[in-house]
Design a protein around this motif. Sequence first.
Motif, PDB file in Angstrom:
ATOM      1  N   ASN A   1       0.824  -1.208   0.000  1.00  0.00           N
ATOM      2  CA  ASN A   1       0.000   0.000   0.000  1.00  0.00           C
ATOM      3  C   ASN A   1       0.861   1.261   0.000  1.00  0.00           C
ATOM      4  O   ASN A   1       0.531   2.258  -0.654  1.00  0.00           O
ATOM      5  CB  ASN A   1      -0.939  -0.001   1.204  1.00  0.00           C
ATOM      6  N   LEU A   2       1.984   1.218   0.725  1.00  0.00           N
ATOM      7  CA  LEU A   2       2.918   2.348   0.707  1.00  0.00           C
ATOM      8  C   LEU A   2       3.458   2.547  -0.699  1.00  0.00           C
ATOM      9  O   LEU A   2       3.494   3.680  -1.213  1.00  0.00           O
ATOM     10  CB  LEU A   2       4.065   2.092   1.690  1.00  0.00           C
ATOM     11  N   TRP A   3       3.883   1.460  -1.331  1.00  0.00           N
ATOM     12  CA  TRP A   3       4.433   1.528  -2.691  1.00  0.00           C
ATOM     13  C   TRP A   3       3.409   2.103  -3.658  1.00  0.00           C
ATOM     14  O   TRP A   3       3.728   2.969  -4.483  1.00  0.00           O
ATOM     15  CB  TRP A   3       4.871   0.126  -3.112  1.00  0.00           C
ATOM     16  N   LYS A   4       2.161   1.647  -3.567  1.00  0.00           N
ATOM     17  CA  LYS A   4       1.112   2.119  -4.472  1.00  0.00           C
ATOM     18  C   LYS A   4       0.867   3.618  -4.310  1.00  0.00           C
ATOM     19  O   LYS A   4       0.490   4.301  -5.271  1.00  0.00           O
ATOM     20  CB  LYS A   4      -0.194   1.356  -4.229  1.00  0.00           C
ATOM     21  N   SER A   5       1.063   4.135  -3.113  1.00  0.00           N
ATOM     22  CA  SER A   5       0.740   5.541  -2.839  1.00  0.00           C
ATOM     23  C   SER A   5       1.745   6.524  -3.418  1.00  0.00           C
ATOM     24  O   SER A   5       1.460   7.717  -3.529  1.00  0.00           O
ATOM     25  CB  SER A   5       0.637   5.765  -1.334  1.00  0.00           C
ATOM     26  N   LEU A   6       2.927   6.058  -3.784  1.00  0.00           N
ATOM     27  CA  LEU A   6       3.973   6.975  -4.241  1.00  0.00           C
ATOM     28  C   LEU A   6       3.669   7.512  -5.633  1.00  0.00           C
ATOM     29  O   LEU A   6       3.316   6.760  -6.548  1.00  0.00           O
ATOM     30  CB  LEU A   6       5.326   6.263  -4.235  1.00  0.00           C
ATOM     31  N   ASP A   7       3.867   8.809  -5.810  1.00  0.00           N
ATOM     32  CA  ASP A   7       3.651   9.443  -7.103  1.00  0.00           C
ATOM     33  C   ASP A   7       4.676  10.545  -7.314  1.00  0.00           C
ATOM     34  O   ASP A   7       5.575  10.752  -6.491  1.00  0.00           O
ATOM     35  CB  ASP A   7       2.214   9.978  -7.230  1.00  0.00           C
ATOM     36  N   ILE A   8       4.533  11.266  -8.400  1.00  0.00           N
ATOM     37  CA  ILE A   8       5.510  12.288  -8.771  1.00  0.00           C
ATOM     38  C   ILE A   8       5.562  13.429  -7.756  1.00  0.00           C
ATOM     39  O   ILE A   8       6.559  14.154  -7.666  1.00  0.00           O
ATOM     40  CB  ILE A   8       5.186  12.849 -10.186  1.00  0.00           C
TER      41      ILE A   8
ATOM     42  N   ARG B   1       9.472  12.317  -2.817  1.00  0.00           N
ATOM     43  CA  ARG B   1      10.647  12.944  -2.185  1.00  0.00           C
ATOM     44  C   ARG B   1      10.537  13.020  -0.663  1.00  0.00           C
ATOM     45  O   ARG B   1      11.510  13.342   0.006  1.00  0.00           O
ATOM     46  CB  ARG B   1      10.866  14.334  -2.765  1.00  0.00           C
ATOM     47  N   TYR B   2       9.367  12.705  -0.128  1.00  0.00           N
ATOM     48  CA  TYR B   2       9.178  12.808   1.322  1.00  0.00           C
ATOM     49  C   TYR B   2       9.421  11.492   2.062  1.00  0.00           C
ATOM     50  O   TYR B   2       9.419  11.480   3.286  1.00  0.00           O
ATOM     51  CB  TYR B   2       7.757  13.304   1.632  1.00  0.00           C
ATOM     52  N   ILE B   3       9.606  10.412   1.345  1.00  0.00           N
ATOM     53  CA  ILE B   3       9.799   9.118   1.997  1.00  0.00           C
ATOM     54  C   ILE B   3      11.277   8.941   2.365  1.00  0.00           C
ATOM     55  O   ILE B   3      12.163   9.297   1.596  1.00  0.00           O
ATOM     56  CB  ILE B   3       9.308   7.964   1.084  1.00  0.00           C
ATOM     57  N   ARG B   4      11.538   8.397   3.562  1.00  0.00           N
ATOM     58  CA  ARG B   4      12.897   8.214   4.063  1.00  0.00           C
ATOM     59  C   ARG B   4      13.005   6.869   4.780  1.00  0.00           C
ATOM     60  O   ARG B   4      12.062   6.418   5.429  1.00  0.00           O
ATOM     61  CB  ARG B   4      13.288   9.325   5.055  1.00  0.00           C
ATOM     62  N   ASN B   5      14.180   6.254   4.652  1.00  0.00           N
ATOM     63  CA  ASN B   5      14.502   5.021   5.389  1.00  0.00           C
ATOM     64  C   ASN B   5      13.363   4.000   5.319  1.00  0.00           C
ATOM     65  O   ASN B   5      12.698   3.714   6.311  1.00  0.00           O
ATOM     66  CB  ASN B   5      14.836   5.344   6.850  1.00  0.00           C
ATOM     67  N   PHE B   6      13.162   3.441   4.144  1.00  0.00           N
ATOM     68  CA  PHE B   6      11.964   2.646   3.895  1.00  0.00           C
ATOM     69  C   PHE B   6      12.260   1.215   3.448  1.00  0.00           C
ATOM     70  O   PHE B   6      11.403   0.555   2.855  1.00  0.00           O
ATOM     71  CB  PHE B   6      11.095   3.347   2.839  1.00  0.00           C
ATOM     72  N   HIS B   7      13.462   0.708   3.717  1.00  0.00           N
ATOM     73  CA  HIS B   7      13.754  -0.687   3.383  1.00  0.00           C
ATOM     74  C   HIS B   7      12.852  -1.601   4.214  1.00  0.00           C
ATOM     75  O   HIS B   7      12.775  -1.455   5.436  1.00  0.00           O
ATOM     76  CB  HIS B   7      15.225  -1.010   3.664  1.00  0.00           C
ATOM     77  N   PRO B   8      12.157  -2.551   3.598  1.00  0.00           N
ATOM     78  CA  PRO B   8      11.196  -3.367   4.351  1.00  0.00           C
ATOM     79  C   PRO B   8      11.834  -4.331   5.335  1.00  0.00           C
ATOM     80  O   PRO B   8      11.166  -4.826   6.249  1.00  0.00           O
ATOM     81  CB  PRO B   8      10.451  -4.140   3.255  1.00  0.00           C
ATOM     82  N   LEU B   9      13.137  -4.613   5.170  1.00  0.00           N
ATOM     83  CA  LEU B   9      13.789  -5.613   6.015  1.00  0.00           C
ATOM     84  C   LEU B   9      14.893  -5.031   6.889  1.00  0.00           C
ATOM     85  O   LEU B   9      15.562  -5.758   7.601  1.00  0.00           O
ATOM     86  CB  LEU B   9      14.378  -6.741   5.153  1.00  0.00           C
ATOM     87  N   GLN B  10      15.108  -3.720   6.817  1.00  0.00           N
ATOM     88  CA  GLN B  10      16.150  -3.080   7.607  1.00  0.00           C
ATOM     89  C   GLN B  10      15.521  -2.088   8.578  1.00  0.00           C
ATOM     90  O   GLN B  10      14.466  -1.527   8.296  1.00  0.00           O
ATOM     91  CB  GLN B  10      17.157  -2.347   6.704  1.00  0.00           C
ATOM     92  N   ASP B  11      16.176  -1.850   9.704  1.00  0.00           N
ATOM     93  CA  ASP B  11      15.629  -0.975  10.730  1.00  0.00           C
ATOM     94  C   ASP B  11      16.159   0.452  10.594  1.00  0.00           C
ATOM     95  O   ASP B  11      17.028   0.902  11.354  1.00  0.00           O
ATOM     96  CB  ASP B  11      15.966  -1.510  12.126  1.00  0.00           C
TER      97      ASP B  11
END
Length: 266
Positions: free
Chosen positions: A206-213, A217-227
């Motif tokens: 759902n996070l991935w689907k929400s991203l657009d142009i 640029r506002y998303i940070r530190n978003f690796h699904p398997l890293q803290d």
Amino acid sequence: MKYSLPLVYENEKVQEIILVIDKHRLTWSGNKFEIPTAFFEWIKSIDTESKIKIKEDSFYNELNPPMINENEERNFLYKKMGKCDWYIQLDCDEYFLDFGAFMNELEEIYLDKNKYHNTLSVCVKFANLFKKLEKGFLVISPIIENCWVATTNPICYYGRVNEYNKTIESGAILIHQSWARSQDEIYQKITNWGHKNDFDSNSYFNLWKSLDINNYRYIRNFHPLQDNDGVWNELKLLNFENIETLLNFSGNQLRRIFNKSFSIRF
């Protein structure tokens, strides 16, 4: 694979390529999939030097988590490669910027392998494409993540990882199409891959689907398997129309484009 395989096949040093497929057409999570006949016809059409072999076996075990089933398939592939100086594994959505240069680097390392260790793994830089937008590709920035690609000790413990080997980091760049596919393909990926049970895949989808142009640029530190350790720090936009356009650039041109893009901060 129609993009990735020719990049490897055309190298004169490549003598054999092995493709591994589940004979029951089951994913690591036990879901059915199909491979069109046209795919095998395409393999025959490009295999002008008889380099490609297809091996089939069963890789789904309902008693195992998906990652263990993935490891079984990867280790099966290694066993089918016979005795080699270097064992190289690539996934079909991974594109070398300059595979020939990487092969030359492996030769140099092997000549001096005793200086390092008898069991070696060579990692390359992983340039992850995260989403395809109308104006181009969102890519992970900066390139921090490494990917295990080549080894002299063919054993997988977690994906392609063998942490018991001496690891050498190459400067080679491997473009990973990863999440930059259609919505249906991404959903199929996250419900069947080895990491299926490692995180809340539906929430991340759902996070991935929400991203657009406008909001990427506002998303940070978003690796699904890293803290939140900065492995996937932020996203940048590369203005390539499609994968074909991206791969038409030379390795040096792409390296300059990636480095230039990744040096900019919003």
